[in-house]
Write an enzyme that holds these catalytic residues in place. Structure first.
Site, PDB file in Angstrom:
ATOM      1  N   HIS A   5       0.796  -1.237   0.000  1.00  0.00           N
ATOM      2  CA  HIS A   5       0.000   0.000   0.000  1.00  0.00           C
ATOM      3  C   HIS A   5       0.828   1.288   0.000  1.00  0.00           C
ATOM      4  CE1 HIS A   5      -3.454  -2.450   0.147  1.00  0.00           C
ATOM      5  NE2 HIS A   5      -3.677  -2.511   1.431  1.00  0.00           N
ATOM      6  N   HIS A  51      -9.674   2.184   0.101  1.00  0.00           N
ATOM      7  CA  HIS A  51      -9.665   1.057   1.048  1.00  0.00           C
ATOM      8  C   HIS A  51     -10.821   1.155   2.048  1.00  0.00           C
ATOM      9  CE1 HIS A  51      -7.996  -2.289   3.212  1.00  0.00           C
ATOM     10  NE2 HIS A  51      -6.859  -2.262   2.536  1.00  0.00           N
ATOM     11  N   GLU A 103     -11.415  -3.612  -3.156  1.00  0.00           N
ATOM     12  CA  GLU A 103     -10.433  -2.624  -3.613  1.00  0.00           C
ATOM     13  C   GLU A 103     -10.203  -2.830  -5.108  1.00  0.00           C
ATOM     14  OE1 GLU A 103      -7.002  -3.194  -0.750  1.00  0.00           O
ATOM     15  OE2 GLU A 103      -8.538  -4.458   0.105  1.00  0.00           O
TER      16      GLU A 103
HETATM   17  C1  GLA Z   1      -5.223  -5.137   2.062  1.00  0.00           C
HETATM   18  C2  GLA Z   1      -4.400  -6.355   2.107  1.00  0.00           C
HETATM   19  C3  GLA Z   1      -4.616  -7.083   3.377  1.00  0.00           C
HETATM   20  C4  GLA Z   1      -4.361  -6.184   4.556  1.00  0.00           C
HETATM   21  C5  GLA Z   1      -5.222  -4.963   4.426  1.00  0.00           C
HETATM   22  C6  GLA Z   1      -4.930  -3.960   5.497  1.00  0.00           C
HETATM   23  O1  GLA Z   1      -6.506  -5.366   1.763  1.00  0.00           O
HETATM   24  O2  GLA Z   1      -4.617  -7.210   1.014  1.00  0.00           O
HETATM   25  O3  GLA Z   1      -3.787  -8.212   3.446  1.00  0.00           O
HETATM   26  O4  GLA Z   1      -3.009  -5.817   4.576  1.00  0.00           O
HETATM   27  O5  GLA Z   1      -5.031  -4.343   3.210  1.00  0.00           O
HETATM   28  O6  GLA Z   1      -4.915  -4.516   6.754  1.00  0.00           O
END
Ligand code: GLA
Length: 377
Positions: A132, A206, A340
């Protein structure tokens, strides 16, 4: 000429009047309030209101969607996203609630990629991998906000300049994200960017949805329009395989309660701790529904449309009850779900995945719509 000027003036006066009498009531308006201070300056909260009473609150800190208030089947309003009542919650450690994710949403293996034989190293903030956007991704910066006029009323426009080598990424990247709410209860997010040096980019939002407002999301019914998904290794990096969902817990072609197969004996489920996987969408034109969530007790529905080729379906498997969110609600295991929309994880290192490379002179533009409604069944 005089006649032309006179008629233009009359036209302008008439259109201003009609603006006040009907379009203003029909169209979305945005109300700006202070949301507190951050180490980078003061943050504001922008509340988008449409004519149907739907409200979407967004802060320019991280471009975070702080609240989405929609009716249930009896007309009762409720907030369907997780997050915090004040800026302090967002400044503390949290799992990206509602935020814009960038420069690269999802994982890049070992935080490395090469462009034109030059290797770049990014922060490894998720075990051995990059996640991210790094230590301080686009979710933790203060965006410049402006309210602009769009086709359906006021639009929130956010800008951020990510500098060359920020979090290890090459190129100065100019990013613009716009949030637009229309009278069909569609929240459209449009992401645009330009770079002065070749870079990788994969922007997403997100938001964690819970259409009941609390409790777990296991009884929410999900449809994902995807025949395939990208299996992962134990560190959640895709193996590169494009696998068929048929006969696996990942098959959501027909609406299925999320809890039905979430605990199945399955290696991929084990790696994700539940669902935490990228789906390869069958269609991604922004005109077709790519995912639909229905919650039976409230009748609330979200339909997702996107121009992106993939969607990460994540079931809040890392939520463990240690975070207290809005209204002192404890955020327990699997109490939110994320859809997402994105390019596939680790695309910079997977030549068979759609490319995430953005070169100087190119325009990055993607959009995603979350449409809110109710259904009796
Ligand atoms: C994303 C990732 C997850 C986790 C979340 C945040 O969706 O794929 O594995 O890291 O973000 O907690």
């Amino acid at each position: 000429m005089r006649y032309f000027i006179l008629s233009s003036v009359i036209f302008l006066i008439l259109s201003c009047n009609s603006d006040k009498t009907n379009t203003k009531q029909m169209n979305t308006i945005i109300n700006k309030t202070s949301f507190g201070s951050t180490p980078y300056g003061a943050a504001d909260l922008y509340t988008l209101n449409n004519a149907n009473g739907i409200e979407v609150a967004i802060t320019n800190y991280g471009g975070i969607v702080q609240a989405i208030r929609v009716p249930d089947k009896n007309g009762k309003m409720g907030d369907i996203v997780m997050g915090f009542d004040s800026i302090d919650g967002y400044l503390s450690t949290h799992p990206y609630f509602g935020a814009i994710i960038g420069r690269y949403g999802n994982r890049i293996a070992k935080g490395k990629f090469s462009i034109d034989s030059v290797e770049y190293s990014l922060a490894t903030n998720n075990g051995q991998n990059h996640l991210h956007g790094g230590v301080k991704g686009f979710d933790k910066v203060l965006w410049d906000a402006e309210i602009i006029e769009g086709d359906n009323g006021e639009v929130l426009s956010l800008d951020y300049i990510s500098e060359n080598m920020e979090e290890g990424y090459p190129g100065n990247l100019n990013v613009n994200v716009q949030y637009e709410l229309d009278s069909k209860n569609q929240l459209k997010i449009t992401y645009k960017a330009k770079t002065n040096k070749a870079t990788h980019i994969n922007l997403t939002n997100h938001s964690y949805f819970n259409l009941k407002g609390s409790g777990d999301i296991l009884s929410h019914e999900l449809m994902v329009n995807a025949d395939n998904y990208t299996p992962v290794d134990s560190t959640l990096i895709p193996t590169g395989e494009i696998a068929n969902v048929k006969g696996t817990p990942f098959d959501f072609a027909k609406p299925t309660a999320i809890g039905t197969h979430i605990n199945d004996e399955n290696e991929q489920i084990k790696f994700g701790g539940g669902f935490d996987h990228n789906y390869v969408l069958n269609t991604h034109t922004i005109k077709d529904v790519i995912a639909k969530v229905f919650e039976p007790t409230t009748g609330r529905v979200i339909e997702v449309f996107t121009s992106e080729p993939g969607v990460q379906f994540y079931t809040g498997n890392f939520l463990d009850g240690t975070i207290k969110g809005k209204g002192e609600l404890t955020y327990n295991y699997r109490s939110g779900l994320c859809l997402e929309t994105q390019h596939f994880p680790d695309s910079p290192n997977k030549s068979n995945f759609p490319s995430t490379l953005l070169k100087p002179g190119e325009d990055y533009e993607t959009s995603t719509i979350y449409k809110f409604s109710v259904s009796k069944n």
